[in-house]
Scaffold this active site. Structure first.
Site, PDB file in Angstrom:
ATOM      1  N   HIS A 397      -6.220   0.941  10.747  1.00  0.00           N
ATOM      2  CA  HIS A 397      -5.820  -0.138  11.661  1.00  0.00           C
ATOM      3  C   HIS A 397      -6.866  -1.253  11.704  1.00  0.00           C
ATOM      4  O   HIS A 397      -6.555  -2.437  11.583  1.00  0.00           O
ATOM      5  CB  HIS A 397      -5.612   0.448  13.068  1.00  0.00           C
ATOM      6  CG  HIS A 397      -5.214  -0.575  14.081  1.00  0.00           C
ATOM      7  ND1 HIS A 397      -6.135  -1.229  14.870  1.00  0.00           N
ATOM      8  CD2 HIS A 397      -4.017  -1.094  14.410  1.00  0.00           C
ATOM      9  CE1 HIS A 397      -5.505  -2.087  15.649  1.00  0.00           C
ATOM     10  NE2 HIS A 397      -4.214  -2.024  15.397  1.00  0.00           N
ATOM     11  N   CYS A 704       2.405  -3.101  -2.721  1.00  0.00           N
ATOM     12  CA  CYS A 704       1.952  -3.659  -1.437  1.00  0.00           C
ATOM     13  C   CYS A 704       0.827  -2.827  -0.837  1.00  0.00           C
ATOM     14  O   CYS A 704       0.356  -3.129   0.250  1.00  0.00           O
ATOM     15  CB  CYS A 704       3.109  -3.804  -0.460  1.00  0.00           C
ATOM     16  SG  CYS A 704       3.945  -2.257  -0.144  1.00  0.00           S
TER      17      CYS A 704
END
Ligand code: PEP
Ligand code: MG
Length: 756
Positions: A397, A704
């Protein structure tokens, strides 16, 4: 000696009057005298307070009691404080003084003005000693009676237990401590915030303004993510705008001071400030900085067209990074090492956040040090100069969000929260993954190409796209010139709501959930108008939902990475899937045909078929929609031909997971980080064969995962025929260059072979 009046108007006050009006009063007076638009008002001086103590006859006993007090005896302290406050409150204010205060108040808007009544304490021998925050403030006061009562309460607050204790420990004699009271128009701001008149860390001539709706308290307390504007004083232009989603505002509440409201939908994503307001604010900031001779931290607010400056004080961070502390990188000591997760260098003071509840104390320019960031910390992450975490890898994160915010970050250091000390000055190198002790000389900024000889834009056959996770990064992402968005992670939209999808469903608040998704995705679609945007359905492991409201119902899993996430969960939770599809359907109905949907964690074509069927049931014509899958599990790479037969329009390698599932290496475990190798031959073999099958079938094949931001990997991918690459915002330029160079080399080599 000059007789001090009982009342002084702000515009008559100068900073030398600090003994009479306290630090706050002197500062407001000084600001008003240099032409800053300070809300109007006056000060009931410290002289008036002394007269009050003498004329009411309470002075003697009050001070004797305090002198006898042992402040370390808690009970005695509480009792003495109570007695002293009562003594101040129960006597009547002398009539003459009352009349003077009333008269002054009546000059403010004929006695109708709503005012703020603030304490401004001072010490005779050390008038600029700081007693900030120890005495009280009363907002929303209207009428003579309420005002007189508030003034007396401010006086009484000089004898709160905390204030008495503090003064005793600091060696102040209570007899020499005074209090003035500032009475000032209360500005019911429509928008407000803070401004740094120069960059808070480097001191560059950049004015940084943060603003949000309602009172400035929301910004100062960190309870809202404010918009951020950067104004370049050298060119007189606004050079950066980061428009945040402002979910709440604090407004004044007649009876209870303030209240927190939800911001109506139309204003949540709307910019708080126009360029002309930014420019006007920056001009006032310059006036303050020039007058005080040092960069200022200014509080401002706006009502209608009118700007008010509420406070101005020196920025302390710039002073802290004064030149003598600087060292060359070569001599500097590296105190913590980790993975460079978001490039750039920044210096500042360490703030360690051990609990998200403490994130509110993070200030602009700090270095945020924490075990691991989570979505609740995003407002604090926006403010800081750099981020350092104990845990995590390049795809955690902290790494993803800091790259999108453009904030340098070092992750997976293991020791940062124990080795770094609160308040320590450090320099973070987000490229190399180092944290240095002290403030380093910044490397010279690369010179921009001279006007008129800018390089021609690179055209590549391989599409170079960008990854986005937070909608506020959409503009920055689009500014890279990327050919579309190869991954929009919508779980970051949801995690920010701090409620699980299940909570919205259980509480009949489904429409809110749909709206939130709709709005977030639309921001990205608008920024990439006419270019493809692949939106991925929810993919948050159960442990990421656990701390949110509704998270108590999340199952405890031994290994959430291998658990109930991605398409597996959606297929078993039709309600959750339906809400996402509803948001997509509304966007398609609005004409956003650049929206493509990508399913994560797919392991078998049956899952893709089932997802399509469920979409059809929600009214989507799947023959028209662009639908694809992530290749994150070896099985989906191996079965790619069957996926193509099942009808996928595209596939994208999610190498963050593909590597962990192929090599059995936990992507977030720093102990095995060195074994986490995207270019491992087994991973490359899976990718190679899947690309080949996609090419043979005319299906777009992309990447990605984080490996798509690494030039050597991209070189290999281009050589092996990948159709597009989606990288992080900060990597788009270098990836485009890598792709261009690789393509040129391939063409050149083939031409040479032909000519040989
Ligand atoms: C991936 O797995 O490579 C990916 C892009 O998805 P995430 O990092 O969100 O799991
Ligand atoms: Mg993944």
């Amino acid at each position: 000696m000059k007789e001090i009046p009982d009342i002084l108007w702000l515009e008559e006050i100068r900073k030398e009057d600090i003994a009479a009006v306290g630090g706050k009063g002197a500062s407001l007076g000084e600001m008003s005298s240099i032409g800053l638009p300070v809300p109007g008002g006056f000060v009931v001086t410290s002289h008036a307070f002394r007269q009050f103590l003498i004329e009411t006859g309470i002075e003697q006993n009050l001070f004797e009691d305090l002198e006898r007090l042992d402040v370390d005896d808690n009970r005695a302290l509480e009792q003495a404080a109570k007695k002293a406050k009562n003594a101040v409150m129960k006597v009547k204010m002398p009539v003459k003084l009352k009349e003077k205060i009333k008269e002054a108040y009546n000059r403010l808007d004929s006695g109708n003005m709503v005012v703020a009544v603030r304490s401004s304490a001072t010490a005779e021998d050390l008038p600029d000693a700081s007693f900030a925050g120890q005495q009280e403030t009363f907002l929303n006061i209207r009428g003579e009676k309420a005002l007189l009562d508030a003034v007396q309460k401010c006086w009484a607050s000089l004898y709160g237990a905390r204030a008495i204790y503090y003064r005793a420990k600091q060696g102040f004699d209570d007899r020499s401590v005074n209090i003035a009271v500032v009475i000032q128009q209360l500005v019911n701001s429509e928008k407000a915030g803070v401004m740094f008149t120069s960059h808070p860390v480097t001191g560059e001539q950049l004015t940084i303004i943060e603003g949000s709706w309602g009172l400035g308290e929301a910004v100062v307390s960190g309870s809202v993510s404010p918009d951020k504007y950067v104004f370049d004083q050298r060119t007189g232009k606004v050079i950066d705008r980061l428009i945040a989603t402002k979910k709440i505002e604090i407004v004044s509440d007649r009876d209870h001071g303030t209240k927190t409201l939800e911001v109506d939908t139309a204003r949540q994503d709307a910019p708080v400030l126009s360029d002309s307001e930014v420019t006007r604010l920056a001009d006032f900031g310059k006036i303050a900085e020039t007058h005080y001779g040092i960069p200022q931290d200014v509080e401002w607010s706006i009502v209608g067209n009118e700007i008010f400056i509420l406070q101005s004080r020196p920025i302390t961070t710039i002073k802290r990074v004064a030149p003598p502390a600087r060292t060359e990188a070569g001599d500097a000591q590296i105190i913590v090492k980790g993975q460079g997760a978001s490039p750039g260098m920044a210096a500042g003071r360490v703030i360690i956040v051990r609990d998200v509840k403490d994130a509110g104390s993070v200030k602009e320019g700090d270095i945020l040090v924490t075990k691991m960031t989570n979505p609740d910390m995003v407002p604090a992450m926006r403010k800081v100069a750099a981020i350092v975490t104990d845990e995590g890898g390049m795809t955690c994160h902290a790494a993803i969000v800091s790259r999108e915010l453009g904030t340098p970050a070092v992750v997976g250091t293991r020791t940062a929260t124990s080795v770094l000390k609160e308040g320590q000055l450090v320099t973070v190198d987000g490229e190399k993954g180092f944290v240095y002790d002290g403030v380093l000389e910044q490397p010279a900024v690369k010179a921009a190409p001279a006007a008129g000889i800018a390089a021609a834009p690179l055209i590549t056959a391989t599409s170079i796209k960008v990854n986005v996770s937070i909608p506020e990064a959409a503009e920055r992402a689009a500014a890279t010139g990327a050919d579309g968005v190869g991954l929009l992670r919508i779980e970051h939209l949801i995690l920010g709501l701090n409620r699980t999808p299940g909570w919205f469903i259980a509480n009949n608040r489904e429409e809110e959930f749909i709206q939130e998704l709709y709005r977030g995705i639309k921001i990205v679609l608008d920024a990439f108008y006419g270019k493809p945007v692949w939106v991925r359905t929810l993919d948050a492991p159960t442990d990421e939902f656990r701390n949110m409201e509704g998270g108590g119902d999340e199952p405890h899993e031994h290994n959430p990475m291998l658990g109930w996430r991605g398409i597996r969960r959606d297929l078993q939770s039709p309600d959750q899937f339906r809400l996402q599809v509803e948001a997509f359907r509304r966007l398609w109905d609005q004409g956003y045909d650049n929206l493509g949907v990508m399913f994560p964690m797919v392991s078998h074509p049956d899952e893709f078929v089932a997802a399509c069927r469920m979409m059809e049931e929600c009214g989507v014509d799947t023959r028209k929609a662009t639908l694809g899958i992530m290749i994150e599990i070896p099985s989906s790479a191996l079965l790619i031909e069957d996926f193509i037969k099942a009808g996928i329009d595209f596939a994208s390698f999610g190498t963050n997971d593909l590597v962990q599932y192929t090599l059995a290496i936990d992507r977030n475990n720093e102990n095995v980080a060195t074994m986490y190798q995207p270019k491992h031959p087994a991973v490359l073999a899976l990718i190679d064969s899947a690309i080949r099958v996609c090419r043979e079938n005319g299906v777009e094949c992309s990447i990605c995962g984080q490996a798509g931001s690494e030039p050597p990997m991209v070189e290999w991918l281009v050589e092996h025929g990948i159709s597009s690459v989606s990288s992080n915002i900060d990597a788009v330029a270098k990836i485009r260059e890598t792709a261009a160079r690789t393509e040129q080399r391939i063409i050149l080599e083939s031409a040479r072979r032909l000519n040989a």
